[in-house]
Design a protein around this motif. Structure first.
Motif, short mmCIF file in Angstrom:
data_model
loop_
_atom_site.label_atom_id
_atom_site.label_comp_id
_atom_site.label_asym_id
_atom_site.label_seq_id
_atom_site.Cartn_x
_atom_site.Cartn_y
_atom_site.Cartn_z
N CYS A 101 0.83 -1.21 0.00
CA CYS A 101 0.00 0.00 0.00
C CYS A 101 0.86 1.26 0.00
N CYS A 134 0.32 3.01 3.71
CA CYS A 134 0.78 2.43 4.99
C CYS A 134 1.80 1.32 4.81
N CYS A 145 -6.61 -1.82 0.57
CA CYS A 145 -5.67 -2.16 1.64
C CYS A 145 -6.47 -2.53 2.89
N CYS A 168 -5.11 0.04 6.08
CA CYS A 168 -5.51 1.45 6.21
C CYS A 168 -6.77 1.77 5.42
ZN ZN Z 1 -2.68 0.84 3.51
#
Ligand code: ZN
Ligand code: TYD
Length: 412
Positions: free
Chosen positions: A11, A14, A54, A57
């Motif tokens: 991601c 994050c 994701c 997050c």
């Molecule tokens: Zn993420």
């Protein structure tokens, strides 16, 4: 030869590798890769158009990143070409200057296009500087006296701005975050450029609106991320920043304008805390919400195909209106070619005479709508529906009808 794209393994907000598939729209050509008629027999490059989420997050993002020099080779869109956007940028300039820009303070716009926001800011006595990677657009702005550096915004460019102009009271990024792969790099550059008390303002299409109105056609390779507040809070927080206010906007099918400062500097508005809470409640975070979205996308395609097929059986003539990037996602995903849509009318001179990528529908000048008078015109630029309908009263008066393609195709 360098690879044409990279696969997203983690991601971009994050770093998590827990990325779950949301939707696949197939292998499609790039949405702005219009084809010259003499090249029609040549194979077009296609890339997977696949959306992931994701699980850490919540950021919704494409599964691949096409190399920017390939993605943006053909065409960069000039914002000033769209009258509805000019009013939008006037309003934004008013808000920025009245809330955050003391007279003569520096405002830097990242992705400043042809200067469509720099101009009203300069008229309101801000010192302005644009940073724009597309050389044709930077040249237009510079020629109009709106200083624009032809660069990608990064730490190095930010440091050079600080050296020559000082730090910025406001940094603006309008519809650019979705295009940026290295978001954390942009936040490092922001940290260099922004005053201690400065404000970063960004606009982007809002994922909640994309899901609610089944705006799947806004998914294409140029848009790497589809934002909501929760992952942005993670992104900004990790870089020492904090969102303190937000506004919902109608533009581009529903957008957010977020206001960001260094952490702990400003009280959080109730609009912000309220919208964050509603994201939980609306389950932008649940697998079920995305599964439902994917099935609504299928239903949208089926409804549009059924409507166009019925019109063809009745011998009706159908054109398209607006040779948009989103239109090309829609036409390719729905498998709509010249058998269902004979041509597409569009005001952009350089698109006229070209064919749509993948589906090879000819693009004609705007007035083809009046001269050919198709029975129906499929609104591929539905984000400007009001302005388009107002401008084509003559087409409607002559019996023409617009079709709005999403969430479920309907005749207006
Ligand atoms: Zn993420
Ligand atoms: P845009 O909103 O940029 O969509 P995308 O990002 O999906 O490409 O689309 C604007 C297109 O619509 C552009 O090709 C110009 C065209 N257009 C018209 O032809 N007539 C109009 O009245 C308007 C507002 C836009």
């Amino acid at each position: 030869m360098r690879a044409a794209y990279r696969r997203v393994e983690s991601c971009r907000v994050c770093g998590s590798q827990r990325l779950a598939p949301v939707l696949s729209l197939g292998d499609t050509p790039l949405a702005n890769a219009f084809v010259r008629p003499e090249d029609v027999a040549r194979a077009e490059a296609r890339y997977a158009l696949e959306v992931l989420r994701c699980l850490a997050c919540g950021l919704v993002q494409l599964s691949i990143v096409v190399r920017p020099d390939i993605l943006f080779r053909e065409y960069r869109y000039a914002s000033s070409a769209s009258p509805p956007l000019i009013a939008h940028f006037d309003e934004l300039a008013d808000e920025l200057v009245s809330r955050f820009v003391p007279t003569g303070a520096l405002v830097v716009e990242v992705g400043s296009n042809d200067g469509v926001l720099l101009r009203p800011l300069a008229e309101r006595a801000a010192r302005v500087l644009g940073v724009e990677p597309a050389s044709n657009l930077a040249a237009i702005a510079n020629a109009a006296g709106l200083e624009t550096w032809n660069e990608f915004f990064d730490e190095r460019v930010a440091a050079r701005i600080v050296e020559r102009r000082g730090r910025a009271a406001v940094v603006v990024a309008n519809n650019v975050l979705a295009h940026i792969d290295d978001l954390r790099g942009v936040l490092r550059a922001l940290d260099v450029l922004l005053d201690e008390d400065g404000v970063f303002v960004a606009e982007f299409p809002y994922l909640a609106d994309l899901l609610a109105h089944v705006e799947y056609d806004t998914i294409y390779h140029e848009h790497l991320s589809y934002f909501h507040l929760a992952p942005l809070r993670v992104l900004f927080g990790a870089a020492g920043f904090e969102m303190f206010d937000v506004r919902r906007l109608a533009v581009h099918g529903g957008s957010l304008r977020v206001f960001v400062a260094r952490g702990g500097r400003r009280a959080l508005s109730s609009d912000l805390t309220g919208l964050l809470a509603s994201e939980d409640a609306e389950a932008l975070a649940s697998e079920a919400a995305y599964a439902r979205f994917a099935s609504r996308v299928d239903a949208s395609r089926d409804a549009l195909r059924a409507l166009l097929a019925a019109l063809r059986r009745e011998g009706k003539r159908v054109a398209g209106y607006g040779a948009t990037a989103k239109g090309n996602t829609l036409l390719n995903y729905c498998g709509i070619g010249t058998e269902l849509v004979q041509f597409i009318a569009d005001t952009t001179p350089f698109k006229q005479g070209l064919l749509t990528p993948g589906t090879h529908i000819p693009v004609r000048p705007d007035d083809a709508l009046t001269s050919e008078r198709p029975d129906f015109a499929l609104l591929l630029a539905w984000n400007y529906a009001d302005a388009i309908i107002r401008r084509h009263a003559d087409y409607l008066a002559a019996g023409g009808r617009f079709i709005h393609p999403i969430p479920l195709a309907r005749v207006l």
